[in-house]
Design a protein around this motif. Sequence first.
Motif, PDB file in Angstrom:
ATOM      1  N   GLN A  43       9.036   5.348  -1.810  1.00  0.00           N
ATOM      2  CA  GLN A  43       7.825   4.589  -1.502  1.00  0.00           C
ATOM      3  C   GLN A  43       7.807   4.235  -0.029  1.00  0.00           C
ATOM      4  O   GLN A  43       8.859   4.101   0.612  1.00  0.00           O
ATOM      5  CB  GLN A  43       7.786   3.273  -2.295  1.00  0.00           C
ATOM      6  CG  GLN A  43       7.521   3.394  -3.765  1.00  0.00           C
ATOM      7  CD  GLN A  43       7.422   2.010  -4.389  1.00  0.00           C
ATOM      8  OE1 GLN A  43       8.246   1.144  -4.135  1.00  0.00           O
ATOM      9  NE2 GLN A  43       6.400   1.788  -5.194  1.00  0.00           N
ATOM     10  N   MET A  94       0.849  -1.196   0.000  1.00  0.00           N
ATOM     11  CA  MET A  94       0.000   0.000   0.000  1.00  0.00           C
ATOM     12  C   MET A  94       0.878   1.237   0.000  1.00  0.00           C
ATOM     13  O   MET A  94       1.772   1.373   0.834  1.00  0.00           O
ATOM     14  CB  MET A  94      -0.892   0.001   1.228  1.00  0.00           C
ATOM     15  CG  MET A  94      -1.988  -1.055   1.150  1.00  0.00           C
ATOM     16  SD  MET A  94      -2.895  -1.185   2.683  1.00  0.00           S
ATOM     17  CE  MET A  94      -1.710  -2.079   3.661  1.00  0.00           C
ATOM     18  N   TYR A  95       0.647   2.108  -0.903  1.00  0.00           N
ATOM     19  CA  TYR A  95       1.482   3.297  -1.055  1.00  0.00           C
ATOM     20  C   TYR A  95       0.951   4.426  -0.184  1.00  0.00           C
ATOM     21  O   TYR A  95      -0.214   4.778  -0.227  1.00  0.00           O
ATOM     22  CB  TYR A  95       1.483   3.759  -2.507  1.00  0.00           C
ATOM     23  CG  TYR A  95       2.348   4.958  -2.769  1.00  0.00           C
ATOM     24  CD1 TYR A  95       1.787   6.152  -3.187  1.00  0.00           C
ATOM     25  CD2 TYR A  95       3.724   4.900  -2.579  1.00  0.00           C
ATOM     26  CE1 TYR A  95       2.581   7.257  -3.426  1.00  0.00           C
ATOM     27  CE2 TYR A  95       4.518   5.992  -2.824  1.00  0.00           C
ATOM     28  CZ  TYR A  95       3.952   7.170  -3.246  1.00  0.00           C
ATOM     29  OH  TYR A  95       4.746   8.260  -3.483  1.00  0.00           O
ATOM     30  N   TYR A 139      10.315   0.827   2.991  1.00  0.00           N
ATOM     31  CA  TYR A 139      10.410   2.095   2.268  1.00  0.00           C
ATOM     32  C   TYR A 139      11.686   2.115   1.434  1.00  0.00           C
ATOM     33  O   TYR A 139      12.677   1.463   1.768  1.00  0.00           O
ATOM     34  CB  TYR A 139      10.347   3.295   3.218  1.00  0.00           C
ATOM     35  CG  TYR A 139      11.514   3.464   4.168  1.00  0.00           C
ATOM     36  CD1 TYR A 139      12.653   4.183   3.800  1.00  0.00           C
ATOM     37  CD2 TYR A 139      11.470   2.934   5.458  1.00  0.00           C
ATOM     38  CE1 TYR A 139      13.710   4.359   4.670  1.00  0.00           C
ATOM     39  CE2 TYR A 139      12.519   3.093   6.338  1.00  0.00           C
ATOM     40  CZ  TYR A 139      13.647   3.815   5.943  1.00  0.00           C
ATOM     41  OH  TYR A 139      14.705   3.976   6.805  1.00  0.00           O
ATOM     42  N   GLU A 194       7.022  -4.403  -2.904  1.00  0.00           N
ATOM     43  CA  GLU A 194       5.661  -4.783  -2.532  1.00  0.00           C
ATOM     44  C   GLU A 194       5.721  -6.015  -1.647  1.00  0.00           C
ATOM     45  O   GLU A 194       6.526  -6.921  -1.886  1.00  0.00           O
ATOM     46  CB  GLU A 194       4.801  -5.094  -3.766  1.00  0.00           C
ATOM     47  CG  GLU A 194       4.239  -3.876  -4.480  1.00  0.00           C
ATOM     48  CD  GLU A 194       3.105  -3.212  -3.720  1.00  0.00           C
ATOM     49  OE1 GLU A 194       2.727  -3.710  -2.622  1.00  0.00           O
ATOM     50  OE2 GLU A 194       2.598  -2.201  -4.206  1.00  0.00           O
ATOM     51  N   LYS A 241       5.556   1.264   2.019  1.00  0.00           N
ATOM     52  CA  LYS A 241       4.559   0.207   1.896  1.00  0.00           C
ATOM     53  C   LYS A 241       4.305  -0.422   3.260  1.00  0.00           C
ATOM     54  O   LYS A 241       5.226  -0.592   4.066  1.00  0.00           O
ATOM     55  CB  LYS A 241       5.024  -0.875   0.922  1.00  0.00           C
ATOM     56  CG  LYS A 241       5.351  -0.354  -0.477  1.00  0.00           C
ATOM     57  CD  LYS A 241       4.094  -0.068  -1.263  1.00  0.00           C
ATOM     58  CE  LYS A 241       4.442   0.435  -2.656  1.00  0.00           C
ATOM     59  NZ  LYS A 241       3.316   0.348  -3.573  1.00  0.00           N
ATOM     60  N   HIS A 298      -4.901  -7.388  -2.268  1.00  0.00           N
ATOM     61  CA  HIS A 298      -3.691  -8.181  -1.992  1.00  0.00           C
ATOM     62  C   HIS A 298      -3.698  -9.560  -2.656  1.00  0.00           C
ATOM     63  O   HIS A 298      -2.826 -10.380  -2.372  1.00  0.00           O
ATOM     64  CB  HIS A 298      -3.461  -8.360  -0.485  1.00  0.00           C
ATOM     65  CG  HIS A 298      -3.443  -7.100   0.299  1.00  0.00           C
ATOM     66  ND1 HIS A 298      -2.492  -6.122   0.110  1.00  0.00           N
ATOM     67  CD2 HIS A 298      -4.284  -6.644   1.271  1.00  0.00           C
ATOM     68  CE1 HIS A 298      -2.732  -5.118   0.927  1.00  0.00           C
ATOM     69  NE2 HIS A 298      -3.823  -5.396   1.639  1.00  0.00           N
ATOM     70  N   SER A 324       0.747  -4.079  -5.928  1.00  0.00           N
ATOM     71  CA  SER A 324      -0.214  -5.033  -5.401  1.00  0.00           C
ATOM     72  C   SER A 324      -1.622  -4.570  -5.733  1.00  0.00           C
ATOM     73  O   SER A 324      -1.915  -3.367  -5.707  1.00  0.00           O
ATOM     74  CB  SER A 324      -0.056  -5.154  -3.884  1.00  0.00           C
ATOM     75  OG  SER A 324      -1.066  -5.974  -3.340  1.00  0.00           O
TER      76      SER A 324
END
Length: 748
Positions: free
Chosen positions: A176, A1-2, A188, A223, A178, A277, A273
């Motif tokens: 990022q 999840m960003y 990250y 991810e 996640k 998920h 993703s």
Amino acid sequence: MYIVFLKRYLSTFATTKLTWSTTNNLGYQCQLKRLKFDWLFGYNRSISPPRAQSKPWVISVHGKKISDPYHWLKDQNNPAVMKYLQQENAYADKVMANTTSLQSNLVKIMTAVETQIMSPPEVLEKYEYYFKEDNSTSLPIYYRRKIDGNQTCNDEEMILNLNDLAKRYQHCCVGQLKVAPSHQRIAYTFDTDGKENYQAYIIDVRGDQPYVMEIIKDAFAVEFASNEDYIIYTKQNDRRRPFQVWLKSLTANHNDRLLLQEDNEKYFVHVASTKNHRFLTINLNSKSSSEVWALDTENLKSKPVLIKEREIDTECYVDHSGDQFYILTNDKSSGKYKVMVAPDQNPSHDNWKDLQATSDVSHIGANIVLDDMDLFSNYCALYQRENLQPQITIINLRSPNQHQTLKLPIGTIASASNFTFTSNTLRFSFSSPLIADTFYELDMCDMTVKNLTPENIRLDDNQYVYSVTYATSEDGCKIPISLCHRKDLQLDSNNPLLAVVYGAYGMELNRQFTAQNMCLLESGWVLAFCHVRGGGEFGRHWYYQGRQLNKMNSFNDFLACINTVQDQGYSKPRLTCCKGTSAGGLIVAHLCNNQPDKISAAIMKVPHVDIIGTMLDQSLPLTVEEYEEWGNLDSNHVFDYIYSYCPYTNIEPHNYPSMFMTASYHDNRVPYWSPVRFMAKLRAAQCEHQRRCNDVSTSSKVFQILKTNLSSGHYGAAGDEGLKEAALEIAFLHKALDLPDMLPNQHS
């Protein structure tokens, strides 16, 4: 999840509560009025600009000899290059020295504005994630709290402190962040030198003291699998192109497994993703096409399944709900995007079908453009625009023929934190030059809307206007111009105006609120956002009409916009300025080369002004990928076309407007030597013109400066340094226009 809030780096240097009423606005103007007595805007002729040494260098391309006496500035190993960059920086500081008081006060004002712009906590299933700022830190600290039912627990956990990273590295950029499905781990990616050389940190956040489980070098994107003992990441090659996808175990001592490798230099590999998920998508993207594979994260030993093979000028993005893939893709003939569905057991292109409602939704109006989608267990949200006016259409997946549309004022919308797959609410942000990012929550069942940040800054609708007018380009095409200014503006041509342009890569021109633009509007400026072809305002065809062998349309469109705002009385050449960043700087530089009398000043931030030089150099990271945007110089016809407009190769001995150019020493997208060599060649051409004409009078109030950030990459600085750059730009504009002591359109 960003985590979306990592895209925004807010400064924290003032905690004063500001209410942007009429009184406060006038106070700001009066403050600037007093500051302006501290200086004269004239150019100090005792300050001499640096002169780069001219060294013979010639290359022959398609039988044409190209001379470049400043080619030596490309050599980063040459100490004389760094010395020259430092001389240019010192010269810029001297030229702007009499504006330091103004810059300092602008930073304070903009800092106070930025601290007023709030983002709501992002709800990710059973946690909410948020950031905090205080006077002791320059960058945000990120936290989370657990949600128990509808109640939020008071105990917060710190998950990432950017200030700790900034103490260790001169450059600090998180790419990022996640969160694993169980929320027990985060990952990250982090860049320490501005060159976009990312590495990934995997953090266990279960205890009181989060600790680093794993560091993955050269990991560009990451991810978590649904089994979060595994992580999928992409790796870059020596040209910094993500080209491989790897699977890594975080608990077992196994070698990482290569899942996919892409050798075509045009394609960048990315992993994402699906929101539920269930699958991991592997996306191979060029500038105009994409290929998508899906990996079942519940069966990591399986092979990725092809959903869409690459096809020129066709793009697609994939998510999953129920037993179907939902595919956002563009129709090749019309260029418009639509949503298709395919069974996840056999998602080949032959099994694609239209999501029933979108065939109706996309034909409500001829000018509707579909930009993006958000998929949930029961709903699909479509982000659309009709003639620059945004709207959101909600489709009920249980009854796809049922859809409802929320229309919004002219501005910019974006998906906010919509990571909870089972949610029946949609979060989005709305912004315009008059309204700071305001976050809303839309109930997708009854279409009611709740404002989550009602206290965010917005300029008074009774005092300011935001409207659209149109210019007619050389070929008759109508080009929209978004105009923003005070309502009582007099159309007498005596207003300072800043024309902003981008026009490339199919991207919509950024019209979001910024503290910098607010300062300009408060002091009587007109902002003109020019939506030239090459951007994405009207879909792919609008983009195609401003790329490759159609690029001249972008230049003609911008000139038409400048002529229109001046003809309509918004400004005149002596008070008109332009601003372009990256590819937008190309358009501004072209205007300066060919119609310098149309404007008085130009800001070009990391501008792409040497198309020939960069596209001939295949050792650069992005050259091959850029063929789809500009063209391949192996073609004689393409070479001649690009050579005809390339700003660097078309500098001529004549008077130019005042200029402020920036470069970044570690820039992988626009090499520092592109704007640096442009400025060196420009100075020589100006001197040649003055020598020929024996006239230096026009240069007494015109100045060109170049600032190179020696520690950052393409996207520049954030936090306090970013605000300092914004203040310097405003000071440059005021100095270049030699504005009177009383700022225009003061109101009492």
